[in-house]
Write an enzyme that holds these catalytic residues in place. Structure first.
Site, PDB file in Angstrom:
ATOM      1  N   ARG A 162       0.825  -1.217   0.000  1.00  0.00           N
ATOM      2  CA  ARG A 162       0.000   0.000   0.000  1.00  0.00           C
ATOM      3  C   ARG A 162       0.860   1.269   0.000  1.00  0.00           C
ATOM      4  NH1 ARG A 162      -3.120  -3.476  -0.864  1.00  0.00           N
ATOM      5  NH2 ARG A 162      -5.262  -3.645  -0.151  1.00  0.00           N
ATOM      6  N   SER A 235     -10.479  -0.195   3.088  1.00  0.00           N
ATOM      7  CA  SER A 235      -9.780  -0.446   4.357  1.00  0.00           C
ATOM      8  C   SER A 235      -9.279   0.874   4.929  1.00  0.00           C
ATOM      9  CB  SER A 235      -8.576  -1.351   4.139  1.00  0.00           C
ATOM     10  OG  SER A 235      -8.981  -2.592   3.624  1.00  0.00           O
ATOM     11  N   GLU A 330      -4.717   3.988   6.376  1.00  0.00           N
ATOM     12  CA  GLU A 330      -4.404   3.663   4.985  1.00  0.00           C
ATOM     13  C   GLU A 330      -4.704   4.821   4.026  1.00  0.00           C
ATOM     14  OE1 GLU A 330      -4.165   2.467   1.429  1.00  0.00           O
ATOM     15  OE2 GLU A 330      -6.119   1.635   1.887  1.00  0.00           O
TER      16      GLU A 330
HETATM   17  N1  EPU Z   1     -11.976 -10.716   9.855  1.00  0.00           N
HETATM   18  C1  EPU Z   1     -12.435 -10.717  11.142  1.00  0.00           C
HETATM   19  N2  EPU Z   1     -13.667 -10.234  11.386  1.00  0.00           N
HETATM   20  C2  EPU Z   1     -14.457  -9.763  10.379  1.00  0.00           C
HETATM   21  C3  EPU Z   1     -13.982  -9.736   9.064  1.00  0.00           C
HETATM   22  C4  EPU Z   1     -12.725 -10.220   8.828  1.00  0.00           C
HETATM   23  O1  EPU Z   1     -11.766 -11.146  12.053  1.00  0.00           O
HETATM   24  O2  EPU Z   1     -15.568  -9.336  10.684  1.00  0.00           O
HETATM   25  C5  EPU Z   1     -10.648 -11.280   9.590  1.00  0.00           C
HETATM   26  C6  EPU Z   1     -10.819 -12.677   9.069  1.00  0.00           C
HETATM   27  O3  EPU Z   1      -9.987 -13.519   9.787  1.00  0.00           O
HETATM   28  C7  EPU Z   1     -10.361 -12.586   7.640  1.00  0.00           C
HETATM   29  C8  EPU Z   1      -9.366 -11.480   7.739  1.00  0.00           C
HETATM   30  O4  EPU Z   1      -9.954 -10.553   8.656  1.00  0.00           O
HETATM   31  O5  EPU Z   1      -9.780 -13.789   7.229  1.00  0.00           O
HETATM   32  C9  EPU Z   1      -9.029 -10.821   6.440  1.00  0.00           C
HETATM   33  O6  EPU Z   1     -10.183 -10.203   5.885  1.00  0.00           O
HETATM   34  P1  EPU Z   1     -10.237  -9.870   4.320  1.00  0.00           P
HETATM   35  O7  EPU Z   1     -10.024 -11.093   3.529  1.00  0.00           O
HETATM   36  O8  EPU Z   1     -11.456  -9.074   4.066  1.00  0.00           O
HETATM   37  O9  EPU Z   1      -8.945  -9.010   4.048  1.00  0.00           O
HETATM   38  P2  EPU Z   1      -8.226  -7.818   4.830  1.00  0.00           P
HETATM   39  O10 EPU Z   1      -6.849  -8.292   5.140  1.00  0.00           O
HETATM   40  O11 EPU Z   1      -9.032  -7.332   5.958  1.00  0.00           O
HETATM   41  C10 EPU Z   1      -7.093  -6.809   2.707  1.00  0.00           C
HETATM   42  C11 EPU Z   1      -6.994  -5.490   1.999  1.00  0.00           C
HETATM   43  C12 EPU Z   1      -8.256  -5.221   1.195  1.00  0.00           C
HETATM   44  C13 EPU Z   1      -8.422  -6.370   0.211  1.00  0.00           C
HETATM   45  C14 EPU Z   1      -8.531  -7.683   0.980  1.00  0.00           C
HETATM   46  C15 EPU Z   1      -8.615  -8.911   0.099  1.00  0.00           C
HETATM   47  C16 EPU Z   1      -5.543  -4.055   3.298  1.00  0.00           C
HETATM   48  C17 EPU Z   1      -5.455  -2.878   4.204  1.00  0.00           C
HETATM   49  N3  EPU Z   1      -6.774  -4.412   2.948  1.00  0.00           N
HETATM   50  O12 EPU Z   1      -8.129  -6.707   3.692  1.00  0.00           O
HETATM   51  O13 EPU Z   1      -8.044  -4.022   0.477  1.00  0.00           O
HETATM   52  O14 EPU Z   1      -9.567  -6.182  -0.600  1.00  0.00           O
HETATM   53  O15 EPU Z   1      -7.344  -7.851   1.794  1.00  0.00           O
HETATM   54  O16 EPU Z   1      -7.357  -9.252  -0.376  1.00  0.00           O
HETATM   55  O17 EPU Z   1      -4.520  -4.625   2.923  1.00  0.00           O
HETATM   56  C18 EPU Z   1      -8.283  -1.651   0.661  1.00  0.00           C
HETATM   57  O18 EPU Z   1      -7.057  -1.563   0.685  1.00  0.00           O
HETATM   58  O19 EPU Z   1      -9.025  -0.618   0.733  1.00  0.00           O
HETATM   59  C19 EPU Z   1      -8.913  -2.957   0.613  1.00  0.00           C
HETATM   60  C20 EPU Z   1     -10.226  -3.120   0.685  1.00  0.00           C
END
Ligand code: EPU
Length: 337
Positions: A162, A235, A330
């Protein structure tokens, strides 16, 4: 003179700048830059407005980049790489759809990310194991003071998680267009559990670009609020990168914490940290922690900049107190107050 930016940011914040210019071509951009008086006028760049937090009063002028155009770079036939140059003002998701329809592979996992093409390299957008830096050939950018144009190859963009040289404070570059290297041969990244499960659910035995695209769209629609319906900036925090001992330490507190190796470090889930702190649904004024993905802060109506900052600090403090981990914001801040 003033320019209202309330409809130019997906968080739905009220903001007013001294002036605003809609930029549709490079010549007029250079003209505006060269006639600007920088000692008295700060210049801010806005793409799709989906990854910025606007202060209520923006000191200076804002340039809204709305250039259009997509072209194939000739002369790269003979292998399976196709170079495509896209103007900064094009919509990112429309581009993803276009490339899939053209039989070009590489962008499927980046579907439905709000924002413009020019903003994509700034924060090195990424999802489901793919980042734009994996596909980016080069970027053309204009210097904000001289109006000179330079090309940045992938290495010069200084990509990290990022992050890029364009995101660093004081970067003088305005991205004009982005050249991507896409493949005519299918190769898919389907290792992320959410995407793999969605493909399985659809009974997909053979993955195609269109099927992967639809699966990513479904996963995102389930988890993420649509910026057209409810204000948000994706995010709101980065996933923290921890060293080995801190990661182990965190795993003893949250044994099922998702952990992804990232260079020498380990990326852990900020969403999980916020969730464990019990902050889903926490509200400050019009802003709220999204229930289905607590990394996203949503504007329920008349949420203000101050309320957003207060909610953001509340989350950062809770995660710091409980886990000793600093969450970094972010989206960037635009303008001063
Ligand atoms: N989770 C929880 N509770 C919840 C929802 C999620 O504990 O209510 C945990 C779960 O364990 C899940 C984990 O969070 O496995 C990861 O969630 P998710 O797959 O949605 O991914 P993220 O790591 O939270 C990142 C990026 C997103 C991107 C997704 C998918 C960043 C800051 N964010 O989110 O990017 O779409 O992975 O790859 O790296 C953005 O940058 O704006 C963005 C949306």
């Amino acid at each position: 003179m003033s320019f209202d930016l309330s409809h130019y940011n997906t968080l739905g914040l009220s903001a007013v700048a001294n002036a605003g210019h809609i930029i549709t071509d490079e010549k007029s951009l250079r003209k505006i830059l060269l006639r600007s008086d920088y000692s008295s006028q700060a210049t801010w760049i806005l793409g799709g407005g989906s990854n910025v937090i606007l202060g209520p009063k923006i000191d200076g002028q804002v340039l809204l980049i709305k250039t259009r155009g997509v072209s194939f770079v000739p002369g790269n036939k003979g292998n399976d790489l196709v170079l495509l140059t896209i103007s900064a003002g094009e919509n990112w998701h429309q581009l993803v759809r276009y490339t899939v329809a053209q039989g070009l592979y590489g962008l499927e996992n980046l579907a439905l990310i709000p924002g413009s093409v020019g903003a994509a390299p700034v924060q090195n957008i990424g999802a489901y194991g793919v980042e734009i830096s994996d596909l980016l050939h080069s970027v053309r950018a204009m210097h904000i003071q001289s109006g000179e144009i330079e090309r940045f190859d992938n290495e010069r963009c200084g990509f990290a998680y990022r992050d890029s040289v364009f995101k660093r404070v004081g970067s003088p570059w305005i991205i004009l267009d982005v050249t991507l290297g896409l493949s005519t041969t299918p190769h898919f990244e389907v290792s992320y559990p959410d995407v793999a499960e969605e493909l399985k659910k659809r009974g997909t035995t053979q993955v195609s670009g269109a099927k992967l695209l639809q699966s990513v769209i479904s996963v995102r629609r389930r988890k993420m609020p649509d910026v057209r319906d409810i204000g948000n900036a994706g995010s709101f925090f980065k996933n923290p990168l921890l060293d080995n001992s801190k990661m182990q330490d965190t795993l003893t507190q949250i044994p099922d914490m998702p952990v992804y190796p990232h260079g020498q470090k380990f990326k852990v889930s900020a969403a999980r940290l916020i969730d464990v702190c019990g902050m889903k649904g926490t509200k400050v004024g019009g802003f709220e922690v999204w229930q289905r993905q607590p990394l996203v802060l949503v504007n329920r109506g008349e949420g203000t900049f101050e309320q957003l900052m207060e909610l953001s600090e509340k989350i950062q403090n809770a995660v710091m107190d409980r886990f000793g981990i600093a969450l970094e914001r972010e989206p960037g801040l635009l303008g001063s107050r």
